[in-house]
Design a protein around this motif. Structure first.
Motif, PDB file in Angstrom:
ATOM      1  N   UNK A   1     -24.796   0.293  56.390  1.00 38.88           N
ATOM      2  CA  UNK A   1     -25.262  -1.457  56.538  1.00 38.88           C
ATOM      3  C   UNK A   1     -26.284  -2.030  55.226  1.00 38.88           C
ATOM      4  N   UNK A   2     -27.469  -0.525  55.559  1.00 36.72           N
ATOM      5  CA  UNK A   2     -28.286  -0.441  54.670  1.00 36.72           C
ATOM      6  C   UNK A   2     -27.695  -0.261  53.503  1.00 36.72           C
ATOM      7  N   UNK A   3     -26.906   0.872  53.146  1.00 36.89           N
ATOM      8  CA  UNK A   3     -26.701   1.362  51.719  1.00 36.89           C
ATOM      9  C   UNK A   3     -25.403  -0.502  51.195  1.00 36.89           C
ATOM     10  N   UNK A   4     -25.356  -0.902  51.507  1.00 38.03           N
ATOM     11  CA  UNK A   4     -24.473  -1.532  51.603  1.00 38.03           C
ATOM     12  C   UNK A   4     -25.190  -3.648  51.657  1.00 38.03           C
ATOM     13  N   UNK A   5     -27.076  -3.513  51.499  1.00 38.68           N
ATOM     14  CA  UNK A   5     -27.621  -4.233  51.776  1.00 38.68           C
ATOM     15  C   UNK A   5     -27.351  -5.113  50.264  1.00 38.68           C
ATOM     16  N   UNK A   6     -27.840  -4.569  49.457  1.00 35.87           N
ATOM     17  CA  UNK A   6     -28.620  -5.227  47.631  1.00 35.87           C
ATOM     18  C   UNK A   6     -26.283  -5.812  47.422  1.00 35.87           C
ATOM     19  N   UNK A   7     -25.590  -5.119  47.772  1.00 40.58           N
ATOM     20  CA  UNK A   7     -24.283  -5.867  47.285  1.00 40.58           C
ATOM     21  C   UNK A   7     -24.193  -7.044  47.864  1.00 40.58           C
ATOM     22  N   UNK A   8     -24.510  -6.597  49.656  1.00 46.99           N
ATOM     23  CA  UNK A   8     -24.356  -8.302  50.080  1.00 46.99           C
ATOM     24  C   UNK A   8     -25.454  -9.527  49.477  1.00 46.99           C
ATOM     25  N   UNK A   9     -27.081  -8.902  49.277  1.00 49.01           N
ATOM     26  CA  UNK A   9     -27.592  -9.702  48.543  1.00 49.01           C
ATOM     27  C   UNK A   9     -27.195 -10.632  47.469  1.00 49.01           C
ATOM     28  N   UNK A  10     -26.851  -9.672  46.382  1.00 45.23           N
ATOM     29  CA  UNK A  10     -26.318 -10.308  45.394  1.00 45.23           C
ATOM     30  C   UNK A  10     -25.408 -11.211  45.388  1.00 45.23           C
ATOM     31  N   UNK A  11     -24.598 -10.890  46.642  1.00 43.70           N
ATOM     32  CA  UNK A  11     -23.437 -12.116  46.771  1.00 43.70           C
ATOM     33  C   UNK A  11     -22.533 -11.961  45.135  1.00 43.70           C
TER      34      UNK A  11
END
Length: 265
Positions: A116-126
């Motif tokens: 989840x943490x490793x995906x945080x930036x990918x998710x937040x960038x939308x």
């Protein structure tokens, strides 16, 4: 820009059609105008092989640009994304070293949340409408990681005499995960490998319909040699043989998942 939705495809029984469903739904969503990131979470590399030939997949697996390396280093996974030959469809490939991922996670702080943490930036960038994760056919710390990183789980179930075997264990495991992430939803069950000439489908469908508060998708995936040929050619069935029955069914399923069942296929 729509909020990025993370869906994992999971079942603790092998042969349920997880990788095939994940890859083809991902491609189908791009045909509906969505941008999709696929994540191959299984050491068998099947999702990666759905879009790249064996030589390229092994190159990813042996190199530094694969999911295992990103999780081991607990890094932002943005740098591990590779582009497929299809528009709006990217992939984070797997590695055979994923077989030791449980060991890598064991000593880590808050290990359930590493993905989840490793995906945080990918998710937040939308930058993606959907992130689809192919989970391995196990129940353990890595699958818990995948579920904790997901908004929904979709469970493929094969229409065979053993198709429902172990499904109870899967739901028990999901209840454990929901104690950590109560917002996790069961998106539904999709029935795969259907042969409508046999009674297995009716039996499977009837049994699944008895489950409380669990959606069974209207679309089911029938046995079709086009799927095997598309796998042999490292392509989603809709790209390999658009006019096939399974291509139409996966498009229908993608529409159900996206909430747009009434559309031109």
């Amino acid at each position: 820009m729509r909020k990025t939705k993370v869906i994992c495809f999971a079942n603790n029984k092998g042969g349920s059609g997880k990788s095939t469903t994940c890859g083809n739904v991902g491609y189908g969503l791009t045909q509906l105008g969505r941008k999709v990131l696929l994540i191959d979470g299984d050491m068998q590399l099947n999702l990666s092989l759905s879009f790249f030939d064996e030589e390229r997949v092994l190159e990813f697996a042996k190199g530094g640009k694969n999911l295992y390396e990103g999780i081991k280093r607990q890094e932002d996974l943005t740098g591990y994304i590779v582009h497929s030959s299809y528009d709006n469809l990217d992939l984070i490939p797997s590695s055979t070293l994923m077989s030791s991922i449980e060991y890598e996670l064991f000593t880590k702080w808050q290990r359930e949340y590493i993905l989840k943490k490793c995906l945080e930036n990918i998710r937040e960038s939308q930058g993606y409408d959907y992130i689809l994760i192919d989970a391995p056919p196990t129940l353990g710390g890595w699958v818990m990681n995948i579920l904790c990183a997901s908004d929904e789980v979709i469970i493929p179930v094969e229409s065979t005499p053993w198709g429902l075997f172990g499904l109870g264990n899967m739901f028990e495991f999901l209840e454990q995960v929901k104690q950590i992430v109560p917002e996790l939803k069961v998106g539904g069950i999709v029935i795969t490998k259907v042969d409508t000439r046999k009674n297995y489908f009716k039996q499977t469908f009837a049994a699944l319909k008895q489950l409380n508060d669990v959606k069974v998708f209207d679309t089911y995936i029938r046995v079709d040699s086009s799927i095997e040929w598309s796998q042999d050619n490292n392509a989603p069935v809709m790209a390999y043989k658009k006019g096939s029955r399974s291509a139409a069914e996966y498009m229908e399923l993608a529409g159900e998942i996206a909430g747009v069942p009434d559309r031109d296929t």
